[in-house]
Design a protein around this motif. Structure first.
Motif, PDB file in Angstrom:
ATOM      1  N   VAL A 238      -4.472  22.357  54.207  1.00  0.00           N
ATOM      2  CA  VAL A 238      -5.549  22.238  53.098  1.00  0.00           C
ATOM      3  C   VAL A 238      -4.712  21.634  51.794  1.00  0.00           C
ATOM      4  O   VAL A 238      -5.085  21.079  50.949  1.00  0.00           O
ATOM      5  N   THR A 239      -3.216  21.742  52.086  1.00  0.00           N
ATOM      6  CA  THR A 239      -2.501  21.185  50.997  1.00  0.00           C
ATOM      7  C   THR A 239      -2.680  19.546  51.031  1.00  0.00           C
ATOM      8  O   THR A 239      -2.505  18.816  49.997  1.00  0.00           O
ATOM      9  N   ALA A 240      -2.729  18.997  52.239  1.00  0.00           N
ATOM     10  CA  ALA A 240      -2.651  17.456  52.449  1.00  0.00           C
ATOM     11  C   ALA A 240      -4.208  17.174  51.893  1.00  0.00           C
ATOM     12  O   ALA A 240      -4.376  16.166  51.488  1.00  0.00           O
ATOM     13  N   LEU A 241      -5.150  17.807  52.280  1.00  0.00           N
ATOM     14  CA  LEU A 241      -6.502  17.672  51.880  1.00  0.00           C
ATOM     15  C   LEU A 241      -6.829  17.568  50.577  1.00  0.00           C
ATOM     16  O   LEU A 241      -7.524  16.577  49.826  1.00  0.00           O
ATOM     17  N   PHE A 242      -6.240  18.914  49.891  1.00  0.00           N
ATOM     18  CA  PHE A 242      -6.656  18.962  48.361  1.00  0.00           C
ATOM     19  C   PHE A 242      -5.369  18.537  47.509  1.00  0.00           C
ATOM     20  O   PHE A 242      -5.939  18.553  46.211  1.00  0.00           O
ATOM     21  N   GLY A 243      -4.312  18.443  48.045  1.00  0.00           N
ATOM     22  CA  GLY A 243      -3.364  18.420  46.961  1.00  0.00           C
ATOM     23  C   GLY A 243      -2.498  19.494  46.491  1.00  0.00           C
ATOM     24  O   GLY A 243      -3.387  20.611  46.384  1.00  0.00           O
ATOM     25  N   GLU A 244      -1.406  19.609  46.354  1.00  0.00           N
ATOM     26  CA  GLU A 244      -0.804  20.938  46.188  1.00  0.00           C
ATOM     27  C   GLU A 244      -1.080  21.791  44.959  1.00  0.00           C
ATOM     28  O   GLU A 244      -1.326  22.738  44.877  1.00  0.00           O
ATOM     29  N   ALA A 245      -1.391  20.925  43.965  1.00  0.00           N
ATOM     30  CA  ALA A 245      -1.766  21.452  42.773  1.00  0.00           C
ATOM     31  C   ALA A 245      -3.104  22.222  42.803  1.00  0.00           C
ATOM     32  O   ALA A 245      -3.359  22.943  41.602  1.00  0.00           O
ATOM     33  N   ASN A 246      -4.056  22.045  43.719  1.00  0.00           N
ATOM     34  CA  ASN A 246      -5.221  22.314  44.102  1.00  0.00           C
ATOM     35  C   ASN A 246      -5.480  23.362  44.875  1.00  0.00           C
ATOM     36  O   ASN A 246      -6.528  23.738  45.306  1.00  0.00           O
ATOM     37  N   VAL A 247      -4.247  23.878  45.366  1.00  0.00           N
ATOM     38  CA  VAL A 247      -4.358  25.069  46.321  1.00  0.00           C
ATOM     39  C   VAL A 247      -3.687  26.244  45.494  1.00  0.00           C
ATOM     40  O   VAL A 247      -2.425  26.226  45.155  1.00  0.00           O
ATOM     41  N   ILE A 248      -4.433  27.107  45.410  1.00  0.00           N
ATOM     42  CA  ILE A 248      -4.200  28.179  44.253  1.00  0.00           C
ATOM     43  C   ILE A 248      -4.089  29.277  44.904  1.00  0.00           C
ATOM     44  O   ILE A 248      -5.113  30.063  45.385  1.00  0.00           O
ATOM     45  N   PRO A 249      -3.100  30.105  44.805  1.00  0.00           N
ATOM     46  CA  PRO A 249      -2.932  31.707  45.319  1.00  0.00           C
ATOM     47  C   PRO A 249      -3.596  32.677  44.347  1.00  0.00           C
ATOM     48  O   PRO A 249      -3.708  32.473  43.159  1.00  0.00           O
ATOM     49  N   LEU A 250      -4.515  33.692  44.985  1.00  0.00           N
ATOM     50  CA  LEU A 250      -4.922  34.530  44.045  1.00  0.00           C
ATOM     51  C   LEU A 250      -4.151  35.679  44.172  1.00  0.00           C
ATOM     52  O   LEU A 250      -3.293  35.932  44.961  1.00  0.00           O
ATOM     53  N   PRO A 251      -4.351  36.636  43.124  1.00  0.00           N
ATOM     54  CA  PRO A 251      -3.338  37.835  42.956  1.00  0.00           C
ATOM     55  C   PRO A 251      -3.488  38.744  44.052  1.00  0.00           C
ATOM     56  O   PRO A 251      -4.516  38.901  44.846  1.00  0.00           O
ATOM     57  N   ALA A 252      -2.517  39.609  44.436  1.00  0.00           N
ATOM     58  CA  ALA A 252      -2.631  40.623  45.164  1.00  0.00           C
ATOM     59  C   ALA A 252      -3.611  41.684  45.207  1.00  0.00           C
ATOM     60  O   ALA A 252      -4.151  42.113  46.111  1.00  0.00           O
ATOM     61  N   ASP A 253      -3.799  42.013  43.638  1.00  0.00           N
ATOM     62  CA  ASP A 253      -4.879  42.949  43.309  1.00  0.00           C
ATOM     63  C   ASP A 253      -6.109  42.180  42.538  1.00  0.00           C
ATOM     64  O   ASP A 253      -5.927  41.866  41.375  1.00  0.00           O
ATOM     65  N   PRO A 254      -6.999  41.718  43.172  1.00  0.00           N
ATOM     66  CA  PRO A 254      -7.926  40.809  42.306  1.00  0.00           C
ATOM     67  C   PRO A 254      -8.569  41.718  41.284  1.00  0.00           C
ATOM     68  O   PRO A 254      -9.378  41.138  40.518  1.00  0.00           O
ATOM     69  N   ALA A 255      -8.888  43.040  41.539  1.00  0.00           N
ATOM     70  CA  ALA A 255      -9.592  43.844  40.572  1.00  0.00           C
ATOM     71  C   ALA A 255      -8.757  43.944  39.320  1.00  0.00           C
ATOM     72  O   ALA A 255      -9.369  44.198  38.137  1.00  0.00           O
ATOM     73  N   GLY A 256      -7.385  44.051  39.311  1.00  0.00           N
ATOM     74  CA  GLY A 256      -6.606  44.242  38.113  1.00  0.00           C
ATOM     75  C   GLY A 256      -5.634  43.149  37.775  1.00  0.00           C
ATOM     76  O   GLY A 256      -5.250  43.042  36.748  1.00  0.00           O
ATOM     77  N   GLY A 257      -5.308  42.412  38.744  1.00  0.00           N
ATOM     78  CA  GLY A 257      -4.284  41.211  38.458  1.00  0.00           C
ATOM     79  C   GLY A 257      -4.712  40.092  37.672  1.00  0.00           C
ATOM     80  O   GLY A 257      -6.003  39.896  37.710  1.00  0.00           O
ATOM     81  N   ALA A 258      -4.023  39.648  36.965  1.00  0.00           N
ATOM     82  CA  ALA A 258      -4.384  38.429  36.128  1.00  0.00           C
ATOM     83  C   ALA A 258      -3.861  37.416  37.176  1.00  0.00           C
ATOM     84  O   ALA A 258      -3.221  37.091  38.142  1.00  0.00           O
ATOM     85  N   ALA A 259      -4.907  36.288  36.781  1.00  0.00           N
ATOM     86  CA  ALA A 259      -4.656  34.866  37.725  1.00  0.00           C
ATOM     87  C   ALA A 259      -3.427  34.307  37.387  1.00  0.00           C
ATOM     88  O   ALA A 259      -2.859  34.340  36.221  1.00  0.00           O
ATOM     89  N   PRO A 260      -2.634  33.782  38.590  1.00  0.00           N
ATOM     90  CA  PRO A 260      -1.350  33.135  38.389  1.00  0.00           C
ATOM     91  C   PRO A 260      -1.588  31.709  37.665  1.00  0.00           C
ATOM     92  O   PRO A 260      -2.464  31.473  37.363  1.00  0.00           O
TER      93      PRO A 260
END
Length: 590
Positions: free
Chosen positions: A568-590
């Motif tokens: 997916v990094t090769a397809l979309f580019g490293e800057a466009n592969v984005i990890p979401l927080p461990a706690d989606p209900a309370g964590g802020a987006a990185p």
């Protein structure tokens, strides 16, 4: 200058010029038009060219350009685009085949008794053969009367394949249709296409055959997929008139053999992947069905979707239904909220049967009855009859109109208050309405099994027993979900549709799909025994990713392995592969 030819326009023009050259040389061809390439535009231009050069001659000789379409909606669109010119005959594959088959009555009478199911059907009618009965095809419901027999839809394709092996039949077809164009060729019946290859392309005889489509967009199981033959000139249409450059770039990396040129390389756009690899919870396992392995819990999937929708909204995404489409390549998120928890629980791990409408009851109700009821309420009665497969019903007097009106009014009321079984039973009790044979067959099997479950009862009978007790409103909710949230929708053509923004939820839950595994195999290729499964996954992923005009976002709720992450990094580019927080209900987006 505003009218200056763009690179995409030039690519489209060159492809059309090659199509025209094939017509001039009597050469069969395959136009491979990837997502957004403007395949329908090319087909229309090809038809107009043929009408301009040969239309008068074809009409004078009582010949036509056969144009096979995938749906009746597509057929009507082509009729409108060519202004119903008499030199063009747009038809579904069944309609086209029957236009020739119907003139071979002696041959049909000889073959039909040996077709699957017809021996028993004739025996039940108390006859040993067809005799002088006329073989007919209209509604697709098999029946035997003293004067005629009516064929099933499947019978028409079987007969066509068999008669194409006969020289006289081929001569008649070629004389009547010197040019045969097939729209969405990848979804055409495989047996029919194989017969064309063997008896026309393989012999250098017959009509000019033009195939328009894209084998990477084959997402229906019964289609032929890629069509290869030495007699076919392959024409790639290297343009994309739909999507912004960042999306086209992803499609090109995914599919380097058919590189596309965006129509406006400077148009703003984005293509990003968001993943849930940081989720600390217990991933689902093979217990209760290996098709869930590696996914988050349903609650976490829901939370991640809510989190991402908020994040995208803050960035300027408009989630109004006319601007943004959410497509589900997972089914762990929305079942309960969408209003059909019972139906989902009935099918369990066999999700494909209902989401892809392979279950005959759901297919009939979603693809025929629901559109028919909508057409009736809108007073589009011709569309209503066509949705029900009734063609031009026999309405000779006022009583016939009253019967249809009363039936539809009863159905519309019962849809809101009754069960699926009650709706089926109402239709079954109407002399002027018909259920598909597959539905009647399953109903009969259930009746034979008795009113109460028995030990060792087949899974399908058990499912139908439970399905009949479900409130019909759940079926309406399923239909709305399939039509709006999966690329499998056929009623309104989602596969060919486009939207400003598309959010794709990618996860597990369908026993035939594992998109992370598909990504791992995209470069090396699948094992020899997994080619069909791999292509099903790849094509569905490609279709989903190619819908948006401006913005594409994918949310992976299933875990991405190191190999899948690299892809997916090769397809979309490293800057466009984005990890979401461990706690989606309370964590802020990185």
């Amino acid at each position: 200058m505003a009218d200056e030819e763009t690179a995409a326009d030039a690519a489209g023009r060159l492809a059309l010029e090659r199509v025209y050259a094939c017509f001039d040389a009597g050469q069969s061809f395959r136009l491979e038009a990837g997502a957004g390439a403007g395949k329908t535009y090319s087909l229309e231009k090809a038809l107009r060219r043929l009408i301009e050069l040969r239309g008068t001659e074809l009409v004078r000789k009582r010949q036509q350009i056969g144009c096979i379409t995938f749906t009746n909606v597509a057929k009507d669109e082509i009729i409108a685009r060519v202004q119903a010119h008499p030199a063009v005959r747009p038809e579904t594959i069944h309609g086209f085949c029957w236009s020739v088959l119907q003139d071979f009555q002696p041959q049909l009478r000889a073959i039909v008794p040996d077709l699957p199911g017809w021996g028993e059907r004739l025996a039940d009618a108390g006859v040993g053969g067809l005799g002088a009965r006329k073989v007919n095809y209209d509604l697709g419901y098999p029946r035997v009367t003293p004067d005629e027999v009516s064929l099933k839809h499947e019978d028409v394709l079987t007969l066509m394949t068999e008669l194409l092996a006969r020289p006289k039949f081929r001569l008649v077809l070629a004389k009547r249709y010197p040019v045969l164009l097939i729209d969405e060729y990848q979804d055409t019946d495989a047996g029919f296409v194989e017969a064309l290859k063997q008896h026309f392309l393989g012999t250098g005889t017959g009509p000019i055959i033009g195939l328009f489509g894209d084998h990477w967009q084959k997402i229906y199981g019964e289609g032929c997929g890629a069509v290869e033959h030495a007699a076919l000139e392959v024409i790639d249409k290297n343009a994309n008139f739909r999507s912004a450059e960042p999306i086209v770039a992803v499609l090109n990396r995914m599919r380097p053999d058919l590189e596309q040129i965006p129509s406006d390389p400077d148009a703003p756009g984005e293509a990003r992947i968001f993943h849930t690899n940081a989720w600390p919870g217990q991933r689902r396992t093979g217990q209760g069905g290996g098709h869930w392995t590696g996914d988050t819990s349903p609650e976490a999937a829901r939370a991640y979707l809510d989190h991402l929708k908020q994040r995208l909204s803050d960035e300027g995404w408009d989630f109004a239904v006319e601007r943004t489409k959410i497509l589900m390549l997972s089914h762990s998120v929305l079942a309960k909220e969408q209003g059909y928890p019972t139906i989902q629980s009935i099918y369990g791990q066999f999700n494909d049967a209902w989401l892809k409408k392979e279950d005959p009851h759901i297919k009939f109700l979603a693809d025929q009855l629901e559109p028919a009821c909508a057409a009736f309420q809108a007073k589009r009665y011709g569309e209503m009859f066509e949705s029900l497969g009734a063609g031009r019903p026999c309405i000779r007097r006022h009583h016939d109109k009253v019967a249809w009106t009363q039936s539809l009014e009863q159905l519309i009321q019962l849809r809101a208050t009754g069960t699926i079984g009650a709706v089926i039973d109402l239709i079954k009790g109407q002399a002027h309405m018909h259920l598909p044979e597959a539905v009647l067959d399953r109903e009969q099997r259930l009746a034979d099994a008795g009113p109460e479950p028995v030990e060792g009862e087949s899974r399908r009978i058990a499912q139908l027993r439970r399905l009949r007790d479900v409130a019909y409103t759940e079926l309406m909710a399923v239909d709305a979900f399939i039509d709006g949230h999966t690329p499998f929708a056929t009623k309104h053509g989602v596969k060919g549709a486009e939207f400003e923004n598309v959010l794709v939820i990618v996860g597990r839950g369908w026993n035939k799909y594992n998109f992370a595994q598909m990504l791992e195999r995209l470069d090396p290729g699948p094992p020899a025994d997994k080619v069909e499964s791999f292509e099903s996954n790849r094509n569905l992923f490609y279709v989903a990713c190619s819908r948006p005009k401006r913005r594409l976002a994918l949310l992976f709720t299933q875990i991405l392995s190191e190999l899948a992450m690299a892809k997916v990094t090769a397809l979309f580019g490293e800057a466009n592969v984005i990890p979401l927080p461990a706690d989606p209900a309370g964590g802020a987006a990185p």
